[in-house]
Design a protein around this motif. Structure first.
Motif, PDB file in Angstrom:
ATOM      1  N   ILE A   1       0.838  -1.208   0.000  1.00 29.06           N
ATOM      2  CA  ILE A   1       0.000   0.000   0.000  1.00 29.06           C
ATOM      3  C   ILE A   1       0.866   1.248   0.000  1.00 29.06           C
ATOM      4  N   ALA A   2       1.951   1.217   0.811  1.00 24.69           N
ATOM      5  CA  ALA A   2       2.842   2.372   0.847  1.00 24.69           C
ATOM      6  C   ALA A   2       3.483   2.607  -0.515  1.00 24.69           C
ATOM      7  N   ASP A   3       3.936   1.510  -1.157  1.00 18.65           N
ATOM      8  CA  ASP A   3       4.536   1.652  -2.488  1.00 18.65           C
ATOM      9  C   ASP A   3       3.504   2.166  -3.489  1.00 18.65           C
ATOM     10  N   GLN A   4       2.255   1.684  -3.356  1.00 15.50           N
ATOM     11  CA  GLN A   4       1.201   2.140  -4.264  1.00 15.50           C
ATOM     12  C   GLN A   4       0.943   3.642  -4.107  1.00 15.50           C
ATOM     13  N   ARG A   5       0.835   4.075  -2.848  1.00 20.24           N
ATOM     14  CA  ARG A   5       0.579   5.498  -2.624  1.00 20.24           C
ATOM     15  C   ARG A   5       1.756   6.350  -3.072  1.00 20.24           C
ATOM     16  N   ARG A   6       2.945   5.803  -2.880  1.00 17.70           N
ATOM     17  CA  ARG A   6       4.125   6.553  -3.319  1.00 17.70           C
ATOM     18  C   ARG A   6       4.110   6.735  -4.836  1.00 17.70           C
ATOM     19  N   GLU A   7       3.759   5.669  -5.556  1.00 20.98           N
ATOM     20  CA  GLU A   7       3.715   5.748  -7.012  1.00 20.98           C
ATOM     21  C   GLU A   7       2.580   6.658  -7.478  1.00 20.98           C
ATOM     22  N   ILE A   8       1.440   6.605  -6.722  1.00 18.35           N
ATOM     23  CA  ILE A   8       0.333   7.500  -7.075  1.00 18.35           C
ATOM     24  C   ILE A   8       0.749   8.963  -6.915  1.00 18.35           C
ATOM     25  N   ALA A   9       1.428   9.232  -5.791  1.00 19.49           N
ATOM     26  CA  ALA A   9       1.884  10.613  -5.560  1.00 19.49           C
ATOM     27  C   ALA A   9       2.879  11.043  -6.623  1.00 19.49           C
ATOM     28  N   ARG A  10       3.754  10.108  -6.994  1.00 18.07           N
ATOM     29  CA  ARG A  10       4.740  10.432  -8.025  1.00 18.07           C
ATOM     30  C   ARG A  10       4.044  10.675  -9.374  1.00 18.07           C
ATOM     31  N   GLY A  11       3.034   9.865  -9.661  1.00 20.90           N
ATOM     32  CA  GLY A  11       2.290  10.063 -10.912  1.00 20.90           C
ATOM     33  C   GLY A  11       1.543  11.382 -10.922  1.00 20.90           C
ATOM     34  N   LEU A  12       0.941  11.745  -9.768  1.00 20.27           N
ATOM     35  CA  LEU A  12       0.250  13.039  -9.690  1.00 20.27           C
ATOM     36  C   LEU A  12       1.224  14.192  -9.880  1.00 20.27           C
ATOM     37  N   GLU A  13       2.385  14.020  -9.259  1.00 22.73           N
ATOM     38  CA  GLU A  13       3.384  15.093  -9.394  1.00 22.73           C
ATOM     39  C   GLU A  13       3.803  15.269 -10.852  1.00 22.73           C
ATOM     40  N   GLU A  14       4.003  14.148 -11.528  1.00 22.24           N
ATOM     41  CA  GLU A  14       4.400  14.233 -12.935  1.00 22.24           C
ATOM     42  C   GLU A  14       3.261  14.813 -13.780  1.00 22.24           C
ATOM     43  N   SER A  15       2.025  14.456 -13.429  1.00 22.67           N
ATOM     44  CA  SER A  15       0.881  14.986 -14.191  1.00 22.67           C
ATOM     45  C   SER A  15       0.776  16.495 -14.035  1.00 22.67           C
ATOM     46  N   VAL A  16       0.960  16.959 -12.796  1.00 21.32           N
ATOM     47  CA  VAL A  16       0.892  18.405 -12.560  1.00 21.32           C
ATOM     48  C   VAL A  16       1.987  19.123 -13.327  1.00 21.32           C
ATOM     49  N   GLU A  17       3.194  18.559 -13.345  1.00 23.27           N
ATOM     50  CA  GLU A  17       4.305  19.197 -14.075  1.00 23.27           C
ATOM     51  C   GLU A  17       3.998  19.278 -15.568  1.00 23.27           C
ATOM     52  N   VAL A  18       3.411  18.190 -16.116  1.00 19.96           N
ATOM     53  CA  VAL A  18       3.080  18.202 -17.545  1.00 19.96           C
ATOM     54  C   VAL A  18       2.023  19.278 -17.846  1.00 19.96           C
ATOM     55  N   LEU A  19       1.001  19.385 -16.966  1.00 27.33           N
ATOM     56  CA  LEU A  19      -0.039  20.392 -17.179  1.00 27.33           C
ATOM     57  C   LEU A  19       0.504  21.815 -17.004  1.00 27.33           C
ATOM     58  N   ASN A  20       1.452  22.002 -16.091  1.00 25.19           N
ATOM     59  CA  ASN A  20       2.069  23.325 -15.914  1.00 25.19           C
ATOM     60  C   ASN A  20       2.827  23.736 -17.165  1.00 25.19           C
ATOM     61  N   GLN A  21       3.403  22.759 -17.839  1.00 26.20           N
ATOM     62  CA  GLN A  21       4.180  23.083 -19.045  1.00 26.20           C
ATOM     63  C   GLN A  21       3.296  23.597 -20.188  1.00 26.20           C
TER      64      GLN A  21
END
Length: 307
Positions: free
Chosen positions: A215-235
């Protein structure tokens, strides 16, 4: 006189043939003359004087066995039957004593066996009789050797071949043994059950640990994916708040789509409108902002250390 000649010849032949006799291997013949002991004949072809010498008897020099069954009582008042096997033989140098001193050797041996067993067994408990049966056999052999050697008999060996307690005693002993075995079996089953429970608990703990790690690894990957999504949208010119709202709405519809694919699902997602997702995002942003403001205020109110 002539008619008697054949009779004389026949009698002569019979007398000649009766003068010879044979003695088998491992046996001895006792020869008497006029009712008195004369000699002992060993195996082979032997001669005796007709009408004067007589074979009084024959003795076997082989090892013989006599089985004696004795019933007696033990120290703990249990009646028991013992079978004692006595192996004996006639001493070749004492054939005279064995033949003339003792008429019924079997009865004599039986009497001594009875006497020794009924003197030894009442001193022992039933369990000791089974354990010390060799001691009983040795005591019988020692007594018989002392008594029977004067009569020309050698006791080769004595064996206690069977010990048979009373029927009720045997049933009680079997019940005791069965209870002991059931007790041991129950102990082993309890130990096995305890080990199974411990191992099951260890496996469950390991499963929970791995589940938590997953679960911790899943949430970590979800957070990482959200972070990458936000960066792509900011661009592409979308600010962070708008990007977060877009991600929440997208996940909301993805969730509704996955629920719709389950034909047998009874789950209802509340609230299920896009406005509700936006409201939830605004509430989360407001709570994060308030939390940051409270944290800054607590830092400012802390007393400063004096130099």
């Amino acid at each position: 006189m002539i008619p008697f000649l054949p009779i004389v010849i026949v009698l002569g032949v019979l007398i000649i043939f009766s003068s010879f006799y044979t003695v088998k291997q491992q046996s001895a013949a006792i020869l008497e003359r006029f009712g008195r002991f004369n000699t002992i004949s060993e195996s082979g072809l032997r001669f005796k004087i007709p009408l004067i010498d007589k074979i009084a008897g024959r003795l076997s020099l082989k090892i013989q066995q006599l089985d004696v069954i004795i019933e007696t009582k033990t120290l703990d008042d249990v009646f028991v039957k013992l079978k004692v096997s006595v192996q004996y033989k006639v001493i070749s140098e004492k054939v005279y004593e064995a033949f003339y001193k003792l008429d019924y050797p079997h009865d004599q041996i039986t009497s001594y066996v009875f006497d020794v067993v009924r003197a030894e067994v009442p001193k022992m408990k039933l369990d000791d009789v089974f354990v010390k049966k060799d001691d009983i056999a040795l005591a019988v052999k020692a007594e018989l050797n002392d008594a029977m050697s004067d009569y020309g008999f050698d006791i080769i060996k004595t064996l206690v071949t069977d010990i048979d307690p009373d029927g009720q005693v045997k049933e009680a002993m079997n019940r005791i043994n069965a209870s002991e075995r059931e007790k041991v079996a129950a102990q082993y089953e309890g130990d096995a059950q305890r080990i199974l429970i411990v191992e099951r608990a260890k496996a469950e703990a390991e499963s929970k640990r791995l589940q938590g790690q997953g679960i911790a690894d899943q949430r970590r990957e979800i957070a990482r994916g959200l972070e990458e999504s936000v960066e792509v949208l900011n661009q592409v010119g979308i600010n962070s708040q708008e990007a977060s709202a877009l991600i929440v709405v997208t996940q909301h519809y993805d969730t509704l789509q996955s629920l719709g694919q389950e034909t047998n699902s009874n789950l209802i997602l509340l609230p299920n409108s896009p406005q509700a997702g936006s409201q939830m995002l605004n509430d989360m942003v407001a709570s994060f902002t308030a939390s940051n403001q409270i944290g800054e205020a607590m830092k400012n109110t802390k007393p400063k250390k004096k130099d």
